[in-house]
Design an enzyme around this catalytic site. Sequence first.
Site, mmCIF file in Angstrom:
data_model
loop_
_atom_site.group_PDB
_atom_site.id
_atom_site.type_symbol
_atom_site.label_atom_id
_atom_site.label_comp_id
_atom_site.label_asym_id
_atom_site.label_seq_id
_atom_site.Cartn_x
_atom_site.Cartn_y
_atom_site.Cartn_z
ATOM 1 N N THR A 48 0.828 -1.199 0.000
ATOM 2 C CA THR A 48 0.000 0.000 0.000
ATOM 3 C C THR A 48 0.865 1.252 0.000
ATOM 4 O OG1 THR A 48 -1.744 -1.183 1.189
ATOM 5 C CG2 THR A 48 -1.841 1.226 1.245
ATOM 6 N N TYR A 138 6.595 -11.435 4.946
ATOM 7 C CA TYR A 138 5.402 -10.908 4.289
ATOM 8 C C TYR A 138 5.105 -11.822 3.095
ATOM 9 C CZ TYR A 138 2.552 -7.254 1.921
ATOM 10 O OH TYR A 138 1.556 -6.551 1.280
ATOM 11 N N LYS A 168 3.090 -12.206 7.931
ATOM 12 C CA LYS A 168 1.974 -11.381 7.436
ATOM 13 C C LYS A 168 1.436 -12.133 6.230
ATOM 14 C CE LYS A 168 0.881 -6.850 5.416
ATOM 15 N NZ LYS A 168 0.177 -7.371 4.227
ATOM 16 N N GLY A 193 -3.948 -10.899 6.156
ATOM 17 C CA GLY A 193 -3.732 -9.796 5.237
ATOM 18 C C GLY A 193 -4.720 -9.675 4.097
ATOM 19 N N ASP A 195 -8.284 -8.214 3.591
ATOM 20 C CA ASP A 195 -9.370 -7.460 4.219
ATOM 21 C C ASP A 195 -10.736 -8.065 3.898
ATOM 22 O OD1 ASP A 195 -7.036 -5.993 4.261
ATOM 23 O OD2 ASP A 195 -7.988 -4.081 3.782
ATOM 24 N N GLU A 196 -10.916 -8.453 2.651
ATOM 25 C CA GLU A 196 -12.221 -8.931 2.189
ATOM 26 C C GLU A 196 -12.587 -10.306 2.740
ATOM 27 O OE1 GLU A 196 -9.236 -9.864 -1.159
ATOM 28 O OE2 GLU A 196 -9.523 -8.388 0.449
ATOM 29 N N SER A 212 -5.122 -2.455 3.882
ATOM 30 C CA SER A 212 -5.171 -1.105 3.316
ATOM 31 C C SER A 212 -6.520 -0.439 3.579
ATOM 32 C CB SER A 212 -4.895 -1.160 1.815
ATOM 33 O OG SER A 212 -5.847 -1.967 1.147
#
Length: 301
Positions: A48, A138, A168, A193, A195-196, A212
């Site tokens: 992001t 990550y 992550k 990681g 969001d949806e 983000s």
Amino acid sequence: MKMKFKGLIAAAFTPFNDDYSVALDKIPTMVEYYKKRNLAAIFVCGSTGECSTLTNEERLSVAETFIGEAAGELPVIVHVGSNSVREGAQLAAHAQQAGAVAVAAVSPSYFKPGNINELVASLKVIADAAPELPFYFYHIPCLTGVNFRMIDFVEPALENIPNFAGIKYTYEDMMDFQLCHDSEMGRYQMMFGRDEAFLAGLAMGAEAAVGSTFNYIPEIYHKLIEDFERGDIESARAWQRKSQLLVTLLQKYDGSTSKKLMKLAGVDVGPVRLPQSNMSDETEQELIADLHRLELWDYLG
């Protein structure tokens, strides 16, 4: 190295001026915004944060400014991943010196590690440069093209990276996520990681997430967590649905949509850099109309 985060960690934007230079003077406003939104930490210079568009010197100054402005009130995790592991090590050493609480790194992705041992060896160079800080891998295969099973990665990581603290996890393989979570025995942390799919992450044991959209609609996720923890799954699913509607808009429009949403939430972080494109004024009006149509406008900020 043990370290536990709990709650929402915002994947911070790197602010730019209209001429695409880094706007360090915008960071104090961003940090104040984050402090007021009950976030667990901020994750800087990541995807992001458009890390791949930044020079090494810019990454140093952005990380240092965020850390300085947060002033111990809001923990700062610095992403230091690079196609050059030596550069990643330099960034990690600087993050430790500047006062970060942890560092994270993606896999090199131009010359990709051919196996897990090569991945661990590459990450060890970076992690060893900041031995006093927890180190997180990550894992984001959609951008790096590096996709080993994380359940196969964690043991050699623990054996070879003394400050390995967790992953992550930005991927859709929920079986792999839960296998890692359930095998951790307090030795490392799995931070979610996507969001949806955050509700799925909570159901699989996630205690913290980096995202983000936490920047501009954090309240949706705070309510999702509250409903999940009190067992109201239907209400939690409704909040997750709102998140998914917003992510659908991110997919509909161009790469600058997230920064435009942050501006609409009250904090102007400027344009995106090439190769991403910036939204026209006409398209911005279409985005605003979509936000109203989907009943998302009132949740911004």
